[in-house]
Motif scaffolding. Structure first.
Motif, PDB file in Angstrom:
ATOM      1  N   MET A   1      -1.908   6.422 -13.455  1.00  0.00           N
ATOM      2  CA  MET A   1      -0.969   5.338 -13.728  1.00  0.00           C
ATOM      3  C   MET A   1      -0.311   4.866 -12.432  1.00  0.00           C
ATOM      4  O   MET A   1       0.079   5.682 -11.617  1.00  0.00           O
ATOM      5  CB  MET A   1       0.105   5.862 -14.682  1.00  0.00           C
ATOM      6  N   LEU A   2      -0.234   3.561 -12.277  1.00  0.00           N
ATOM      7  CA  LEU A   2       0.410   3.024 -11.069  1.00  0.00           C
ATOM      8  C   LEU A   2       1.876   3.427 -11.080  1.00  0.00           C
ATOM      9  O   LEU A   2       2.563   3.263 -12.086  1.00  0.00           O
ATOM     10  CB  LEU A   2       0.284   1.502 -11.031  1.00  0.00           C
ATOM     11  N   THR A   3       2.365   3.937  -9.952  1.00  0.00           N
ATOM     12  CA  THR A   3       3.729   4.454  -9.905  1.00  0.00           C
ATOM     13  C   THR A   3       4.679   3.472  -9.211  1.00  0.00           C
ATOM     14  O   THR A   3       4.247   2.605  -8.458  1.00  0.00           O
ATOM     15  CB  THR A   3       3.754   5.798  -9.142  1.00  0.00           C
TER      16      THR A   3
ATOM     17  N   ARG B   1       7.500   2.622  -6.473  1.00  0.00           N
ATOM     18  CA  ARG B   1       7.594   3.106  -5.089  1.00  0.00           C
ATOM     19  C   ARG B   1       9.042   3.256  -4.601  1.00  0.00           C
ATOM     20  O   ARG B   1       9.881   2.408  -4.880  1.00  0.00           O
ATOM     21  CB  ARG B   1       6.866   2.116  -4.164  1.00  0.00           C
TER      22      ARG B   1
ATOM     23  N   ASP C   1       7.027   6.591  -0.393  1.00  0.00           N
ATOM     24  CA  ASP C   1       5.761   5.958  -0.756  1.00  0.00           C
ATOM     25  C   ASP C   1       5.319   4.932   0.272  1.00  0.00           C
ATOM     26  O   ASP C   1       4.128   4.612   0.359  1.00  0.00           O
ATOM     27  CB  ASP C   1       5.895   5.308  -2.129  1.00  0.00           C
TER      28      ASP C   1
ATOM     29  N   ASP D   1       9.242  -3.244  -8.844  1.00  0.00           N
ATOM     30  CA  ASP D   1       8.038  -2.461  -8.576  1.00  0.00           C
ATOM     31  C   ASP D   1       8.302  -1.393  -7.530  1.00  0.00           C
ATOM     32  O   ASP D   1       7.603  -0.390  -7.456  1.00  0.00           O
ATOM     33  CB  ASP D   1       6.925  -3.393  -8.092  1.00  0.00           C
TER      34      ASP D   1
ATOM     35  N   ILE E   1       6.124   8.016 -11.335  1.00  0.00           N
ATOM     36  CA  ILE E   1       6.523   8.240  -9.947  1.00  0.00           C
ATOM     37  C   ILE E   1       5.539   9.222  -9.317  1.00  0.00           C
ATOM     38  O   ILE E   1       4.985  10.060 -10.005  1.00  0.00           O
ATOM     39  CB  ILE E   1       7.993   8.757  -9.916  1.00  0.00           C
ATOM     40  N   ARG E   2       5.310   9.074  -8.028  1.00  0.00           N
ATOM     41  CA  ARG E   2       4.366   9.973  -7.333  1.00  0.00           C
ATOM     42  C   ARG E   2       5.120  11.181  -6.799  1.00  0.00           C
ATOM     43  O   ARG E   2       6.035  11.040  -5.997  1.00  0.00           O
ATOM     44  CB  ARG E   2       3.710   9.237  -6.158  1.00  0.00           C
TER      45      ARG E   2
END
Lengths: 194, 251
Positions: free
Chosen positions: B1-3, B5, B45, B221, B249-250
């Motif tokens: 999933m796109l996290t 930043r 990020d 974003d 979140i990463r």
């Protein structure tokens, strides 16, 4: 020596910086002799598929790339150009990987996809030593559809090929040169291929 | 999933990190490369470097700094501050920057955005907008580091710039910047919900909840902050751990 192919597709320099950071020497070049004699070749790139293919064809670099027998790593646009066809400018590409490149379409998610996303379903030595669902940095509006050469998957709008592999050709949609420690592992794995 | 930043911003003057409160009263906050390494190790990020040096030596100093950053940093970084020509950008990209941010020069000469996106691709062109909410309730574009007001509404300029080819928008609210009272949720939401490109919210971060709000309520974003990170009032690992149950979140 690692050769990074120099052409009209954006900032190929950052790949060289990434290799420098892991202690690997490389040369950014469009010289056919140097590319042919390199131990490994990296084919990076950002920008427009059609303009890039046209540039490569005019200089017969398309044939050069197809004739390479050492390990080759396509990155981002480089990966897309190694596929059959791209919807970006309806471009006929190099055809190493048997899949097409399509445009993301969504009414609620942003395009391009920019940021960190997971990769999963690893089927390549590129991903040796990585945790499951490792995060990588990615920036793109077009994606390679899933196919028999798919060796890692990412989900954005739909599942697509995060990485492809066939014979001596390896390719990733994301930017290993900007993906922190995970990206460094992937680059080291590529450099270590015999 | 796109996290989502988290982006620390380093304001650079004469090669050092500084941070102003409401765009004024500058304090020294350390060596930019040292800080950049620390932030990337902590899980930032991306990084943004904004050069506010005004001397003729500026370009040379900035290029040297960009080279040093590229030699050490393995995550994407953006460089901005006084960029006004295709040549400026080519030089910064060649020396290792991943993206560049344009502001005043792009507003005065919008074709610069098209030239840059044609030459280097939209993905490396970030439009920085300094915005301020006036008594009439509208958000206006400010130039020259917030010193010059324009009559252009922020949403109009942002739309035009997206059409010309910017790949991301870095939106700084002057009303919120330096206050630590939270991000400008309304204008961030307006831009993020009506534009196809990612919006980076900036200005006002003071607590962990402020980051949660800008992602959850304003649909940003990415969120950018400077002093809360520089002065260790918020540490990135703790921030990301706090956010993880609520947003992708990463870690």
């Amino acid at each position: 020596m690692i050769a990074i192919i120099k052409y009209n597709a954006g900032n190929v320099q950052s790949v060289q910086y990434a290799l420098q950071r892991i202690g690997v020497e490389s040369v950014v070049t469009d010289d056919a002799h140097m590319i042919r004699n390199a131990s490994k070749v990296i084919f990076p790139g950002v920008g427009h598929a059609n303009a890039a293919m046209q540039y490569l064809k005019e200089r017969e670099m398309d044939q050069l790339i197809l004739s390479l027998t050492q390990p080759v790593l396509g990155i981002c646009l480089g990966m897309q150009l190694l596929c059959n066809f791209s919807e970006e400018g309806d471009t006929s590409c190099l055809g190493v990987f048997d899949t097409d490149v399509k445009q993301f379409v969504s009414d609620h998610l942003k395009i391009p996809q920019i940021g960190w996303n997971n990769i999963y379903g690893y089927q390549s030595v590129l991903f040796d030593g990585l945790p499951e669902e490792a995060f990588v940095y990615t920036v793109h509006s077009y994606f390679a559809a899933l196919g028999k050469d798919t060796v890692a998957i990412t989900d954005y709008i739909l599942p697509y090929s995060a990485a492809l592999q066939k014979n001596n050709f390896y390719a990733v949609q994301f930017h290993p040169e900007k993906s922190g420690v995970v990206g460094e592992t992937i680059l080291k794995n590529f450099i270590s291929i015999l | 999933m796109l996290t989502k930043r988290i982006i620390p911003c380093l304001d650079i003057k004469d090669g050092r990190t500084v941070k102003g409160i409401n765009f004024e009263s500058i304090r020294d906050a350390g060596d930019p490369v040292e800080l950049a390494i620390l932030y990337s190790e902590q899980g930032a990020d991306e990084l943004v470097f904004l050069d506010i040096t005004a001397t003729v030596e500026k370009r040379k100093t900035l290029v040297e700094l960009v080279k040093r950053i590229a030699a050490h940093i393995n995550i994407p970084f953006t460089v901005g501050g006084g960029i006004s020509t295709v040549e400026d950008v080519a030089l910064l990209l060649q020396n290792g920057a991943d993206k560049i941010a344009v502001n005043t020069a792009a507003f005065k000469n919008p074709t610069l955005i098209k030239e840059l996106s044609d030459a280097f691709g939209s993905q490396c062109v970030v439009l920085a907008i300094d915005t301020k909410k006036e008594a009439d309730g509208e958000w206006y574009v400010y130039l020259n580091g917030g010193r010059t007001k324009t009559e252009t509404k922020t949403i109009d300029w942002a739309r035009q710039a997206v059409d010309l080819g910017v790949g991301e928008i870095l939106l700084t609210s002057m009303n919120n910047d330096g206050t630590k009272n939270g991000f400008a949720l309304d204008i961030t939401a307006t831009l993020s919900n009506s534009l196809p490109v990612p919006v980076i919210a900036s200005g006002g971060a003071g607590t962990l909840e402020h980051f949660k709000d800008v992602f959850e309520i304003a649909n940003a974003d990415a969120a950018l902050a400077a002093s809360v990170f520089h002065y260790k009032e918020i540490e990135i690992p703790a921030l990301k751990k706090f956010l993880q149950p609520f947003i992708p979140i990463r870690i």
